[in-house]
Design an enzyme around this catalytic site. Structure first.
Site, mmCIF file in Angstrom:
data_model
loop_
_atom_site.group_PDB
_atom_site.id
_atom_site.type_symbol
_atom_site.label_atom_id
_atom_site.label_comp_id
_atom_site.label_asym_id
_atom_site.label_seq_id
_atom_site.Cartn_x
_atom_site.Cartn_y
_atom_site.Cartn_z
ATOM 1 N N HIS A 264 0.944 -1.160 -0.008
ATOM 2 C CA HIS A 264 -0.073 -0.062 0.035
ATOM 3 C C HIS A 264 0.879 1.225 0.007
ATOM 4 O O HIS A 264 1.956 1.193 0.562
ATOM 5 C CB HIS A 264 -0.856 0.098 1.259
ATOM 6 C CG HIS A 264 -2.135 0.826 1.067
ATOM 7 N ND1 HIS A 264 -2.125 2.223 1.477
ATOM 8 C CD2 HIS A 264 -3.501 0.625 0.579
ATOM 9 C CE1 HIS A 264 -3.325 2.845 1.170
ATOM 10 N NE2 HIS A 264 -4.017 1.675 0.784
ATOM 11 N N ASP A 318 -7.763 -5.672 0.355
ATOM 12 C CA ASP A 318 -8.063 -6.815 -0.773
ATOM 13 C C ASP A 318 -7.876 -8.242 -0.472
ATOM 14 O O ASP A 318 -8.075 -8.917 -1.066
ATOM 15 C CB ASP A 318 -7.818 -6.193 -1.999
ATOM 16 C CG ASP A 318 -8.286 -4.864 -2.437
ATOM 17 O OD1 ASP A 318 -9.531 -4.920 -2.161
ATOM 18 O OD2 ASP A 318 -7.589 -3.825 -2.827
HETATM 19 N N1 COA Z 1 4.120 -7.609 -4.086
HETATM 20 C C1 COA Z 1 5.496 -7.804 -4.055
HETATM 21 N N2 COA Z 1 6.159 -6.275 -3.782
HETATM 22 C C2 COA Z 1 5.540 -5.229 -3.677
HETATM 23 C C3 COA Z 1 4.141 -5.228 -3.701
HETATM 24 C C4 COA Z 1 3.416 -6.527 -3.677
HETATM 25 N N3 COA Z 1 2.130 -6.325 -3.747
HETATM 26 N N4 COA Z 1 3.694 -4.041 -3.678
HETATM 27 C C5 COA Z 1 4.957 -3.317 -3.561
HETATM 28 N N5 COA Z 1 5.937 -3.971 -3.627
HETATM 29 C C6 COA Z 1 7.397 -3.425 -3.654
HETATM 30 C C7 COA Z 1 7.595 -2.883 -5.071
HETATM 31 O O1 COA Z 1 8.170 -4.051 -6.049
HETATM 32 C C8 COA Z 1 8.603 -1.896 -4.975
HETATM 33 O O2 COA Z 1 9.980 -2.476 -4.783
HETATM 34 P P1 COA Z 1 11.382 -1.706 -4.810
HETATM 35 O O3 COA Z 1 11.518 -0.815 -4.180
HETATM 36 O O4 COA Z 1 12.337 -2.897 -4.717
HETATM 37 O O5 COA Z 1 11.420 -1.272 -6.318
HETATM 38 C C9 COA Z 1 8.196 -1.279 -3.646
HETATM 39 O O6 COA Z 1 7.604 -2.323 -2.858
HETATM 40 C C10 COA Z 1 7.215 -0.051 -3.722
HETATM 41 O O7 COA Z 1 6.092 -0.509 -4.902
HETATM 42 P P2 COA Z 1 5.208 0.497 -5.760
HETATM 43 O O8 COA Z 1 4.585 -0.398 -6.715
HETATM 44 O O9 COA Z 1 6.237 1.648 -6.137
HETATM 45 O O10 COA Z 1 4.303 0.993 -4.518
HETATM 46 P P3 COA Z 1 3.175 1.917 -4.793
HETATM 47 O O11 COA Z 1 2.910 2.855 -3.431
HETATM 48 O O12 COA Z 1 3.248 2.742 -6.068
HETATM 49 O O13 COA Z 1 2.133 0.929 -5.180
HETATM 50 C C11 COA Z 1 0.233 -0.502 -4.481
HETATM 51 C C12 COA Z 1 1.026 0.604 -4.238
HETATM 52 C C13 COA Z 1 -0.955 -0.768 -3.740
HETATM 53 C C14 COA Z 1 -0.085 -0.383 -6.077
HETATM 54 C C15 COA Z 1 1.275 -1.812 -4.797
HETATM 55 O O14 COA Z 1 1.460 -2.142 -3.428
HETATM 56 C C16 COA Z 1 0.633 -3.068 -5.475
HETATM 57 O O15 COA Z 1 0.802 -3.110 -6.634
HETATM 58 N N6 COA Z 1 -0.006 -3.930 -4.553
HETATM 59 C C17 COA Z 1 -0.567 -5.297 -5.310
HETATM 60 C C18 COA Z 1 -2.029 -4.536 -5.457
HETATM 61 C C19 COA Z 1 -2.785 -4.374 -4.472
HETATM 62 O O16 COA Z 1 -3.252 -5.280 -3.745
HETATM 63 N N7 COA Z 1 -3.721 -3.467 -4.549
HETATM 64 C C20 COA Z 1 -4.666 -2.876 -3.752
HETATM 65 C C21 COA Z 1 -4.564 -1.734 -2.832
HETATM 66 S S1 COA Z 1 -5.440 -1.215 -1.650
#
Ligand code: COA
Length: 382
Positions: A264, A318
Site C-alpha cells: 500500500h 483486498d
Molecule cells: N508484492 C511485491 N512487492 C511489492 C508489492 C506487492 N504487492 N507492492 C509493492 N511492492 C514493492 C515494489 O516491487 C517496490 O519494490 P522496490 O522498491 O524494490 O522497487 C516497492 O514495494 C514499492 O512498490 P510500488 O509499486 O512503487 O508502490 P506504490 O505505492 O506505487 O503501489 C500498490 C502501491 C498498492 C499499487 C502496490 O503495493 C501493489 O501493486 N499492490 C498489489 C495490488 C493491490 O493489492 N492493490 C490494492 C491496494 S489497496
C-alpha cells in the site's frame, strides 16, 4: 514552470486537497471516519449511518437517520429503460464496466446539470447510494438469464442488496457481514478513485458523471480490482502447501512480481481493515471448515511477512475481502462492484467537500518532448 526536483511520480506525499472526511495513519494502522475508528463503526454502526456520517460530518440523530433511511429506500428502484440498457449489455462483459455505463446513464434519468442547487445535489447523493446495489444486482442477474428483481423497502441496505442478487433474504449473520464489509470499504482518504472523483467534480461535472469516473478508476487491478485478483491468486496457488513453490517460481520469472492484496502507498503495517476482515472470516469459518482459499491466504501472508515485511509490505483490505465475499456466494467479478457500492459514500462526501470553495484541478507537467519541429507534408515522408 515546474522543475524536475518537484516531480513526484504517482503524486506520492503530495497533498491534493484539504479534507476532514477521514484520517489515516499508515504506520499505526489507524483509519477514522470523521474521527471514529473504522473498527468501531464496522462493529456498532450500519452502512446507512456511516454514509450520513461521512457526508454530513457527524453522526445522525435518531430522526435524521430514520428520515435518511426512508429516503434511501424510496430511491432504490431504477427506471425501466435503464433496466433495458442493462439487459442489452454483453453478458460476458465485466460488471464494473456495466456499473460504469449504468451510473452515467442513471444521471440521464435524473438530470442534475448544474451542481449549484443543494436540494438537487442531496437528491443525487441519496439516489447514487440507494441505486448502485440495484444496478449491480440487475446486471449480475440478467447475465445469468434471470429477471431483475424490484428492491425491497422492508430490508436495510445490505439485506436488500443480498436479496436483489440472490432472490432470498440473507441470514442475520450474513447481513451483518455484508454490512460490515460495506462500512470497511466506504472511505479511505485520498486514494486514486477518490482523487478521480474530486478531479471530475472540480470541473462541475454532474454527480453521476463524477461517480462514473471514480468507478472507472476503482476498476483497475492496482486499486479496487485487486480483491478479485487476490482470490484468483489463492485459487491459482491451489493450497497452503503450494504457497512457497508458487512464489519461488513467480519471483524466479520476475523478481519484481507483485503479490495481489499486499502492499500500500500509505500503510507500512497490516491494514486495519484487513485485520477486521480476517476476524470476520475467522468467525464465519468457526462453524464450518475453512475454505482452501483462506488456508492458502494465511500461508501466503506468513511467507510474505518474511520476504516483504522488512519493506513495510503487508496485507491490505483486498487480501481477505474476496475470501469473505466468496464464502457468502458472491461471484468473483462482483467483488469490485461491491467495493463501489460502499465507496460511493466516501466519493460523495469528497464531492460535496470539493464543491465548497471549488477550484478546478489543473496540475503542471514536466515537458519531455521536442519543440520547433517542422511539419513535413505527407507526400514527402518516407
Ligand atoms: N508484492 C511485491 N512487492 C511489492 C508489492 C506487492 N504487492 N507492492 C509493492 N511492492 C514493492 C515494489 O516491487 C517496490 O519494490 P522496490 O522498491 O524494490 O522497487 C516497492 O514495494 C514499492 O512498490 P510500488 O509499486 O512503487 O508502490 P506504490 O505505492 O506505487 O503501489 C500498490 C502501491 C498498492 C499499487 C502496490 O503495493 C501493489 O501493486 N499492490 C498489489 C495490488 C493491490 O493489492 N492493490 C490494492 C491496494 S489497496
Amino acid at each position: 514552470m515546474s522543475n524536475e526536483s518537484e516531480y513526484k511520480p504517482g503524486l506520492e506525499d503530495v497533498p491534493a486537497a484539504k479534507s476532514a472526511v477521514s484520517f489515516l495513519d499508515g504506520k499505526k494502522a489507524v483509519l477514522e471516519y470523521r474521527g471514529i475508528p473504522v473498527e468501531v463503526l464496522a462493529r456498532e454502526s450500519s452502512f446507512e449511518e456511516v454514509s450520513w456520517l461521512l457526508i454530513k460530518g457527524s453522526l445522525p440523530t435518531q430522526k435524521e437517520l430514520a428520515n435518511f433511511d426512508r429516503d434511501l429506500r424510496q430511491r432504490r428502484s431504477i427506471h425501466f429503460r435503464l433496466k433495458d440498457i442493462i439487459r442489452c449489455m454483453p453478458g460476458d462483459g465485466h460488471p464494473m464496466d456495466a456499473l460504469h455505463a449504468s451510473v452515467a446513464a442513471l444521471g440521464m434519468f435524473y438530470p442534475c446539470h448544474t451542481v449549484t442547487d443543494p436540494v438537487k445535489n442531496w437528491d443525487a447523493t441519496m439516489r447514487l447510494i440507494a441505486a448502485l446495489p440495484t444496478v449491480v444486482a440487475a446486471f449480475a442477474r440478467t447475465r445469468r438469464g434471470e429477471e431483475i428483481l424490484e428492491p425491497r423497502a422492508d430490508l436495510d441496505h445490505a439485506g436488500n442488496f443480498y436479496y436483489l442478487l440472490f432472490g432470498k433474504e440473507p441470514s442475520p449473520a450474513i447481513r451483518k457481514v455484508l454490512d460490515a464489509c460495506l462500512i470497511l470499504h466506504a472511505e479511505h482518504t485520498m486514494n486514486a478513485s477518490t482523487f478521480t472523483a474530486r478531479v471530475t467534480g472540480s470541473t462541475l461535472a454532474n454527480p453521476y458523471q463524477t461517480m462514473a469516473s471514480a468507478i472507472g478508476s476503482l476498476s483497475g487491478p492496482l486499486h479496487g480490482g485487486a480483491n478479485e485478483e487476490a482470490l484468483r491468486q489463492f485459487d491459482e496457488i491451489g493450497g497452503p502447501e503450494k504457497v512457497k513453490p508458487w512464489l519461488d517460481a513467480k519471483l524466479a520469472a520476475n523478481p519484481k512480481y507483485k503479490v495481489m492484496g499486499i502492499g500500500h502507498r500509505v500503510y507500512k503495517v497490516k491494514d486495519a481493515r484487513a485485520t477486521v476482515l480476517q476476524e470476520i472470516a475467522e468467525h464465519m469459518f468457526a462453524e464450518s471448515s475453512r475454505p482452501k482459499s483462506y488456508e492458502t491466504a494465511l500461508e501466503l501472508e506468513k511467507l510474505c511477512a518474511t520476504i516483504y515485511g522488512p519493506k513495510g509490505i503487508y496485507p491490505n483490505v483486498d487480501f481477505f475481502s474476496g475470501v469473505v465475499y466468496s464464502a457468502i456466494g458472491i461471484p468473483t467479478d462482483v467483488f469490485t462492484p461491491i467495493f463501489a457500492i460502499a465507496r460511493v459514500a466516501g466519493w460523495l462526501a469528497h464531492w460535496n467537500e470539493q464543491l465548497v470553495g471549488n477550484r478546478i484541478f489543473r496540475p503542471e507537467q514536466i515537458f519531455t518532448g521536442k519543440n520547433d519541429q517542422k511539419y513535413i507534408p505527407l507526400e514527402q515522408r518516407p
